[in-house]
Design an enzyme around this catalytic site. Sequence first.
Site, PDB file in Angstrom:
ATOM      1  N   GLU A   1      35.234 -14.249   5.763  1.00 27.84           N
ATOM      2  CA  GLU A   1      36.602 -13.948   6.227  1.00 27.84           C
ATOM      3  C   GLU A   1      36.794 -12.443   6.415  1.00 27.84           C
ATOM      4  O   GLU A   1      37.453 -11.998   7.356  1.00 27.84           O
ATOM      5  CB  GLU A   1      37.623 -14.491   5.228  1.00 27.84           C
ATOM      6  CG  GLU A   1      37.660 -16.013   5.226  1.00 27.84           C
ATOM      7  CD  GLU A   1      38.479 -16.549   4.061  1.00 27.84           C
ATOM      8  OE1 GLU A   1      39.686 -16.736   4.225  1.00 27.84           O
ATOM      9  OE2 GLU A   1      37.908 -16.771   2.987  1.00 27.84           O
TER      10      GLU A   1
ATOM     11  N   LYS B   1      37.991 -24.708  -5.989  1.00 26.64           N
ATOM     12  CA  LYS B   1      37.754 -23.935  -4.767  1.00 26.64           C
ATOM     13  C   LYS B   1      36.478 -23.080  -4.801  1.00 26.64           C
ATOM     14  O   LYS B   1      36.099 -22.533  -5.822  1.00 26.64           O
ATOM     15  CB  LYS B   1      38.939 -22.991  -4.493  1.00 26.64           C
ATOM     16  CG  LYS B   1      40.203 -23.665  -4.079  1.00 26.64           C
ATOM     17  CD  LYS B   1      40.109 -24.449  -2.776  1.00 26.64           C
ATOM     18  CE  LYS B   1      39.977 -23.567  -1.558  1.00 26.64           C
ATOM     19  NZ  LYS B   1      41.228 -22.838  -1.255  1.00 26.64           N
TER      20      LYS B   1
ATOM     21  N   HIS C   1      34.865 -25.551  23.412  1.00 25.01           N
ATOM     22  CA  HIS C   1      36.271 -25.846  23.052  1.00 25.01           C
ATOM     23  C   HIS C   1      36.382 -26.380  21.617  1.00 25.01           C
ATOM     24  O   HIS C   1      37.313 -27.101  21.292  1.00 25.01           O
ATOM     25  CB  HIS C   1      36.897 -26.848  24.023  1.00 25.01           C
ATOM     26  CG  HIS C   1      36.633 -26.531  25.467  1.00 25.01           C
ATOM     27  ND1 HIS C   1      37.443 -25.709  26.201  1.00 25.01           N
ATOM     28  CD2 HIS C   1      35.611 -26.909  26.278  1.00 25.01           C
ATOM     29  CE1 HIS C   1      36.958 -25.606  27.437  1.00 25.01           C
ATOM     30  NE2 HIS C   1      35.839 -26.313  27.500  1.00 25.01           N
TER      31      HIS C   1
ATOM     32  N   ASN D   1      34.780  25.456  16.803  1.00 24.19           N
ATOM     33  CA  ASN D   1      34.890  24.426  17.845  1.00 24.19           C
ATOM     34  C   ASN D   1      33.528  23.878  18.268  1.00 24.19           C
ATOM     35  O   ASN D   1      33.359  22.667  18.412  1.00 24.19           O
ATOM     36  CB  ASN D   1      35.638  24.983  19.060  1.00 24.19           C
ATOM     37  CG  ASN D   1      37.055  25.385  18.705  1.00 24.19           C
ATOM     38  OD1 ASN D   1      37.516  25.116  17.594  1.00 24.19           O
ATOM     39  ND2 ASN D   1      37.749  26.031  19.632  1.00 24.19           N
TER      40      ASN D   1
ATOM     41  N   LYS E   1      37.236  12.199  13.134  1.00 24.09           N
ATOM     42  CA  LYS E   1      36.303  11.914  12.051  1.00 24.09           C
ATOM     43  C   LYS E   1      36.667  10.706  11.196  1.00 24.09           C
ATOM     44  O   LYS E   1      35.807   9.889  10.860  1.00 24.09           O
ATOM     45  CB  LYS E   1      36.142  13.159  11.173  1.00 24.09           C
ATOM     46  CG  LYS E   1      35.270  14.212  11.861  1.00 24.09           C
ATOM     47  CD  LYS E   1      35.242  15.524  11.122  1.00 24.09           C
ATOM     48  CE  LYS E   1      36.387  16.431  11.501  1.00 24.09           C
ATOM     49  NZ  LYS E   1      36.452  16.774  12.940  1.00 24.09           N
TER      50      LYS E   1
ATOM     51  N   SER F   1      38.968 -19.540  -6.830  1.00 22.08           N
ATOM     52  CA  SER F   1      40.407 -19.356  -6.763  1.00 22.08           C
ATOM     53  C   SER F   1      40.926 -19.112  -8.172  1.00 22.08           C
ATOM     54  O   SER F   1      40.412 -19.677  -9.139  1.00 22.08           O
ATOM     55  CB  SER F   1      41.050 -20.617  -6.176  1.00 22.08           C
ATOM     56  OG  SER F   1      42.400 -20.713  -6.590  1.00 22.08           O
TER      57      SER F   1
HETATM   58  N1  ARG Z   1      38.470  21.096  11.064  1.00 25.90           N
HETATM   59  C1  ARG Z   1      38.425  21.282  12.479  1.00 25.90           C
HETATM   60  C2  ARG Z   1      38.108  19.942  13.151  1.00 25.90           C
HETATM   61  O1  ARG Z   1      37.718  19.069  12.490  1.00 25.90           O
HETATM   62  C3  ARG Z   1      37.367  22.277  12.831  1.00 25.90           C
HETATM   63  C4  ARG Z   1      37.610  22.996  14.110  1.00 25.90           C
HETATM   64  C5  ARG Z   1      38.762  23.921  13.965  1.00 25.90           C
HETATM   65  N2  ARG Z   1      38.941  24.701  15.132  1.00 25.90           N
HETATM   66  C6  ARG Z   1      40.047  25.388  15.347  1.00 25.90           C
HETATM   67  N3  ARG Z   1      40.109  26.013  16.463  1.00 25.90           N
HETATM   68  N4  ARG Z   1      41.041  25.359  14.527  1.00 25.90           N
HETATM   69  O2  ARG Z   1      38.283  19.772  14.356  1.00 25.90           O
END
Ligand code: ARG
Length: 452
Positions: A289, A282, A155, A109, A324, A276
């Site tokens: 875009e 084109k 505008h 953690n 992530k 195109s």
């Molecule tokens: N892969 C987990 C994450 O990205 C890591 C932490 C996992 N912790 C746990 N108590 N299971 O958050």
Amino acid sequence: MATLWHGRFEGGSSEALQALNDSLRFDLRMFREDIAGSRAHVQMLAEVGLLDAGERDEILAALDTVEDEIAGGSFDFAVNDEDIHTAVERRVTELAPAGAKMHTGRSRNDQVVTDVRLWTRGAIDEVVELVGNLQRTLLARAESAGDAFLPGYTHLQQAQPVALAHHLLAHGWALDRDVERLGEARARVDVSALGAGALAGSSLPLDPTKTAEFLGFGAVFENSLDAVGDRDFVAETLFALALLGVHLSRIGEELILWASTEFGFVELDDGFSTGSSMMPQKKNPDIAELARGKAGRLIGNLTGLLATMKGLPLTYNKDLQEDKEPLFDAVDTVRLTLLALDGMVASTTFCTERMAEAASSPYAAATDLAEWLVARGVPFRKAHAVVGELVRRALAGEGELIALVGASAELGPEAAALLEPGVSVTRRTTVGGGSPVAVARQLERFRARIDG
Ligand code: ARG
């Protein structure tokens, strides 16, 4: 192969659990940060006497090997390597008996959030550099634009002529705020969470300040519960990236408009436009875009994470593993967009004659006429009405605006000269204004800002 928690469990993990739970497929890209975090942790453990020098060196050597193996592609991942932390620790332990001590006083953690902080810090630095490149490109184009001018719009209606350099720098200043915002987010990213443990710290004599120092963090967590449960820094970074993306989308949108036959203000370089498959004539502004479109995805990454965080009880919950992918995606998206847009801005040809022609409608100088009257003591509201009346008569077909102005009792030939092409743009010389004279000062300030 044993799981990390095999002591308390009799049965193995189900396939479905592994498929949902495992994060290795995306957190692998933090392997350098994870290994850096372990190096710092191990050094700290040795300094506080929880490892002897031999154990420390043995683990550090194993970490070097693991880093080389992963970087070189020879690392053998195991089915139970559920995330990068598990994989690295498993391999270190295979290579070094002392590896079994590496996780002393640490939890995944505090480890994972520290990894994400390290990764984000590096990513912000990279994005800031790329934004700087685009700003330098805008500056170079602004400097070489000289006295070129085009209509400024409100505008999407022609409003008042402005220097092309002024228009380009407007985007440059928006990017300046993005750089500032990313820097402010970075300060809150730059905090070590190692030492927070699973949630409550440790009964062992850990020294979180030392680990933070080893990793070059600017600060250490104040509260272990907050340290492992906080992802504000990811949300803030995603916001800064989303707003940057919004700015890029506005640059993109403008290039799209300007490249249209109707505007004809730019000619896109072949290397930065597409054709195109069906229509041979084109030439499409796909990059612009995509710059416009990617903003939606960046906003989605931010709102997705905020929704994940909302209502989560303290402290760490597996929901937080969802931090992530949006973060990585946002950084990748912004990186590619910045690179492509930079190339597009650098290589686009400005059709300055066409811009000047569009900006030379005498109506675009109507405000200058009203201000000419104001300078001669006429109250602005009255001046506005006098000019408005002439505009109305010109539009009704009573004559060219310039002729009506020349013949007007209040205005006359001197005022009519303001309607000649290229005159109006020179008039707004106030600080931050759109005339080439004012823009010359702005160019200096912008240059100083991005060089500083
Ligand atoms: N892969 C987990 C994450 O990205 C890591 C932490 C996992 N912790 C746990 N108590 N299971 O958050």
